[in-house]
Design a protein around this motif. Structure first.
Motif, PDB file in Angstrom:
ATOM      1  N   GLU A  34       0.836  -1.199   0.000  1.00 11.27           N
ATOM      2  CA  GLU A  34       0.000   0.000   0.000  1.00 11.27           C
ATOM      3  C   GLU A  34       0.870   1.247   0.000  1.00 11.27           C
ATOM      4  O   GLU A  34       0.574   2.231  -0.665  1.00 11.27           O
ATOM      5  N   ALA A  35       1.970   1.187   0.748  1.00 13.08           N
ATOM      6  CA  ALA A  35       2.942   2.273   0.797  1.00 13.08           C
ATOM      7  C   ALA A  35       4.298   1.647   1.112  1.00 13.08           C
ATOM      8  O   ALA A  35       4.355   0.562   1.707  1.00 13.08           O
ATOM      9  N   PRO A  36       5.390   2.277   0.710  1.00 12.01           N
ATOM     10  CA  PRO A  36       6.705   1.720   1.044  1.00 12.01           C
ATOM     11  C   PRO A  36       6.875   1.582   2.561  1.00 12.01           C
ATOM     12  O   PRO A  36       6.353   2.401   3.334  1.00 12.01           O
ATOM     13  N   ILE A  37       7.602   0.583   2.981  1.00 10.20           N
ATOM     14  CA  ILE A  37       7.820   0.324   4.410  1.00 10.20           C
ATOM     15  C   ILE A  37       8.887   1.284   4.910  1.00 10.20           C
ATOM     16  O   ILE A  37       9.978   1.359   4.349  1.00 10.20           O
ATOM     17  N   LYS A  38       8.586   2.009   6.005  1.00  9.02           N
ATOM     18  CA  LYS A  38       9.493   3.040   6.507  1.00  9.02           C
ATOM     19  C   LYS A  38       9.997   2.775   7.918  1.00  9.02           C
ATOM     20  O   LYS A  38      10.692   3.611   8.481  1.00  9.02           O
ATOM     21  N   ALA A  39       9.630   1.625   8.507  1.00  7.40           N
ATOM     22  CA  ALA A  39      10.051   1.335   9.880  1.00  7.40           C
ATOM     23  C   ALA A  39      10.379  -0.148  10.018  1.00  7.40           C
ATOM     24  O   ALA A  39       9.928  -0.981   9.219  1.00  7.40           O
ATOM     25  N   LEU A  40      11.184  -0.461  11.024  1.00  6.06           N
ATOM     26  CA  LEU A  40      11.507  -1.856  11.314  1.00  6.06           C
ATOM     27  C   LEU A  40      10.262  -2.570  11.818  1.00  6.06           C
ATOM     28  O   LEU A  40       9.350  -1.952  12.374  1.00  6.06           O
ATOM     29  N   GLY A  41      10.207  -3.882  11.614  1.00  5.52           N
ATOM     30  CA  GLY A  41       9.079  -4.650  12.122  1.00  5.52           C
ATOM     31  C   GLY A  41       8.656  -5.772  11.201  1.00  5.52           C
ATOM     32  O   GLY A  41       9.337  -6.086  10.225  1.00  5.52           O
ATOM     33  N   ASN A  42       7.519  -6.367  11.547  1.00  2.19           N
ATOM     34  CA  ASN A  42       6.957  -7.470  10.767  1.00  2.19           C
ATOM     35  C   ASN A  42       5.775  -6.953   9.949  1.00  2.19           C
ATOM     36  O   ASN A  42       4.937  -6.217  10.466  1.00  2.19           O
ATOM     37  N   TYR A  43       5.722  -7.386   8.705  1.00  2.28           N
ATOM     38  CA  TYR A  43       4.665  -6.945   7.797  1.00  2.28           C
ATOM     39  C   TYR A  43       4.135  -8.131   7.011  1.00  2.28           C
ATOM     40  O   TYR A  43       4.851  -9.114   6.808  1.00  2.28           O
ATOM     41  N   GLU A  44       2.893  -8.021   6.587  1.00  4.56           N
ATOM     42  CA  GLU A  44       2.309  -8.995   5.673  1.00  4.56           C
ATOM     43  C   GLU A  44       2.078  -8.292   4.344  1.00  4.56           C
ATOM     44  O   GLU A  44       1.435  -7.243   4.292  1.00  4.56           O
ATOM     45  N   VAL A  45       2.605  -8.895   3.294  1.00  2.33           N
ATOM     46  CA  VAL A  45       2.558  -8.285   1.968  1.00  2.33           C
ATOM     47  C   VAL A  45       1.806  -9.214   1.029  1.00  2.33           C
ATOM     48  O   VAL A  45       2.058 -10.423   0.997  1.00  2.33           O
ATOM     49  N   GLY A  46       0.884  -8.676   0.260  1.00  2.00           N
ATOM     50  CA  GLY A  46       0.128  -9.465  -0.709  1.00  2.00           C
ATOM     51  C   GLY A  46       0.901  -9.619  -2.010  1.00  2.00           C
ATOM     52  O   GLY A  46       1.557  -8.688  -2.474  1.00  2.00           O
ATOM     53  N   VAL A  47       0.814 -10.804  -2.594  1.00  2.00           N
ATOM     54  CA  VAL A  47       1.448 -11.080  -3.872  1.00  2.00           C
ATOM     55  C   VAL A  47       0.401 -11.713  -4.785  1.00  2.00           C
ATOM     56  O   VAL A  47      -0.145 -12.767  -4.467  1.00  2.00           O
ATOM     57  N   LYS A  48       0.105 -11.050  -5.902  1.00  2.00           N
ATOM     58  CA  LYS A  48      -0.866 -11.590  -6.860  1.00  2.00           C
ATOM     59  C   LYS A  48      -0.077 -12.291  -7.961  1.00  2.00           C
ATOM     60  O   LYS A  48       0.592 -11.658  -8.761  1.00  2.00           O
ATOM     61  N   LEU A  49      -0.184 -13.613  -7.998  1.00  2.00           N
ATOM     62  CA  LEU A  49       0.623 -14.411  -8.912  1.00  2.00           C
ATOM     63  C   LEU A  49      -0.063 -14.706 -10.235  1.00  2.00           C
ATOM     64  O   LEU A  49       0.596 -14.842 -11.261  1.00  2.00           O
ATOM     65  N   PHE A  50      -1.378 -14.839 -10.221  1.00  2.00           N
ATOM     66  CA  PHE A  50      -2.125 -15.176 -11.426  1.00  2.00           C
ATOM     67  C   PHE A  50      -3.519 -14.584 -11.277  1.00  2.00           C
ATOM     68  O   PHE A  50      -3.826 -13.957 -10.269  1.00  2.00           O
ATOM     69  N   MET A  51      -4.370 -14.791 -12.252  1.00  2.00           N
ATOM     70  CA  MET A  51      -5.715 -14.199 -12.230  1.00  2.00           C
ATOM     71  C   MET A  51      -6.423 -14.414 -10.897  1.00  2.00           C
ATOM     72  O   MET A  51      -6.927 -13.471 -10.301  1.00  2.00           O
ATOM     73  N   ASP A  52      -6.464 -15.648 -10.429  1.00  2.00           N
ATOM     74  CA  ASP A  52      -7.199 -15.965  -9.211  1.00  2.00           C
ATOM     75  C   ASP A  52      -6.311 -16.588  -8.137  1.00  2.00           C
ATOM     76  O   ASP A  52      -6.809 -17.192  -7.203  1.00  2.00           O
ATOM     77  N   VAL A  53      -4.994 -16.444  -8.273  1.00  2.00           N
ATOM     78  CA  VAL A  53      -4.061 -17.021  -7.310  1.00  2.00           C
ATOM     79  C   VAL A  53      -3.251 -15.892  -6.676  1.00  2.00           C
ATOM     80  O   VAL A  53      -2.571 -15.140  -7.367  1.00  2.00           O
ATOM     81  N   SER A  54      -3.375 -15.786  -5.354  1.00  2.00           N
ATOM     82  CA  SER A  54      -2.578 -14.793  -4.637  1.00  2.00           C
ATOM     83  C   SER A  54      -2.093 -15.415  -3.334  1.00  2.00           C
ATOM     84  O   SER A  54      -2.599 -16.447  -2.891  1.00  2.00           O
ATOM     85  N   ALA A  55      -1.093 -14.777  -2.739  1.00  2.00           N
ATOM     86  CA  ALA A  55      -0.502 -15.299  -1.513  1.00  2.00           C
ATOM     87  C   ALA A  55      -0.169 -14.133  -0.596  1.00  2.00           C
ATOM     88  O   ALA A  55      -0.060 -12.987  -1.038  1.00  2.00           O
ATOM     89  N   THR A  56       0.009 -14.440   0.681  1.00  2.00           N
ATOM     90  CA  THR A  56       0.442 -13.453   1.657  1.00  2.00           C
ATOM     91  C   THR A  56       1.838 -13.831   2.115  1.00  2.00           C
ATOM     92  O   THR A  56       2.072 -14.950   2.549  1.00  2.00           O
ATOM     93  N   LEU A  57       2.741 -12.889   2.010  1.00  2.00           N
ATOM     94  CA  LEU A  57       4.139 -13.107   2.353  1.00  2.00           C
ATOM     95  C   LEU A  57       4.453 -12.383   3.648  1.00  2.00           C
ATOM     96  O   LEU A  57       4.084 -11.215   3.814  1.00  2.00           O
ATOM     97  N   LYS A  58       5.129 -13.080   4.576  1.00  2.00           N
ATOM     98  CA  LYS A  58       5.536 -12.461   5.832  1.00  2.00           C
ATOM     99  C   LYS A  58       6.931 -11.871   5.636  1.00  2.00           C
ATOM    100  O   LYS A  58       7.868 -12.572   5.295  1.00  2.00           O
ATOM    101  N   VAL A  59       7.042 -10.556   5.853  1.00  2.00           N
ATOM    102  CA  VAL A  59       8.310  -9.854   5.669  1.00  2.00           C
ATOM    103  C   VAL A  59       8.717  -9.245   6.996  1.00  2.00           C
ATOM    104  O   VAL A  59       7.932  -8.570   7.668  1.00  2.00           O
ATOM    105  N   THR A  60       9.971  -9.497   7.375  1.00  2.00           N
ATOM    106  CA  THR A  60      10.551  -8.896   8.574  1.00  2.00           C
ATOM    107  C   THR A  60      11.631  -7.927   8.132  1.00  2.00           C
ATOM    108  O   THR A  60      12.575  -8.315   7.449  1.00  2.00           O
TER     109      THR A  60
END
Length: 148
Positions: A117-143
């Motif tokens: 939604e916006a670039p990450i500007k602080a340390l911490g844990n985030y969940e990021v959405g990844v849309k891989l195909f028309m109806d296939v998406s995943a949630t990625l955990k980023v630290t």
């Protein structure tokens, strides 16, 4: 006259559809402009074969995307960035940085498919959405961790 559309036309239909039009419209405009073909038996068989091949190709891409999505769901990605004492980053972590970190993990994902939604500007844990195909998406955990 029945014709097979080669291009999308707002008033008639989408590419690949068989539509009924007046003879003059087909013979004087659609066919000479390369927008449509006559719907002969051979052309209809070729269209059917092409649709089957396209459906098979899309299904293979969907299966590959699901495999990548499963791998991303299990992955916990760590990204290092320069940060100050308060935990605020000196720059930002963008989708390009996340894509580069994924590449280092052995997963190739285009940065445009990573939705922040916006670039990450602080340390911490985030969940990021990844849309891989028309109806296939995943949630990625980023630290996001501080360097050094």
């Amino acid at each position: 006259m029945k014709v097979i559309l080669k291009k999308d036309i707002v008033t008639l239909g989408d590419a690949g559809e068989v539509v009924e039009v007046k003879n003059g419209y087909a013979n004087n405009y659609l066919i000479p402009q390369g927008i449509a073909l006559r719907a002969t038996e051979g052309a209809l068989r070729a269209l059917d074969t092409e649709r089957k091949q396209q459906a098979k190709k899309i299904e293979q891409q969907r299966i590959a995307a699901r495999e990548i999505a499963d791998r991303l769901q299990q992955l916990s990605l760590k990204v290092s960035a320069k940060a100050g004492e308060s935990g605020k980053l000196f720059g930002t972590v963008t989708s390009g940085d996340i894509a580069e970190a994924l590449k280092n993990e052995g997963v190739s994902v285009d940065r445009r498919k990573i939705s922040l939604e916006a670039p990450i500007k602080a340390l911490g844990n985030y969940e990021v959405g990844v849309k891989l195909f028309m109806d296939v998406s995943a949630t990625l955990k980023v630290t996001v961790e501080a360097e050094g």
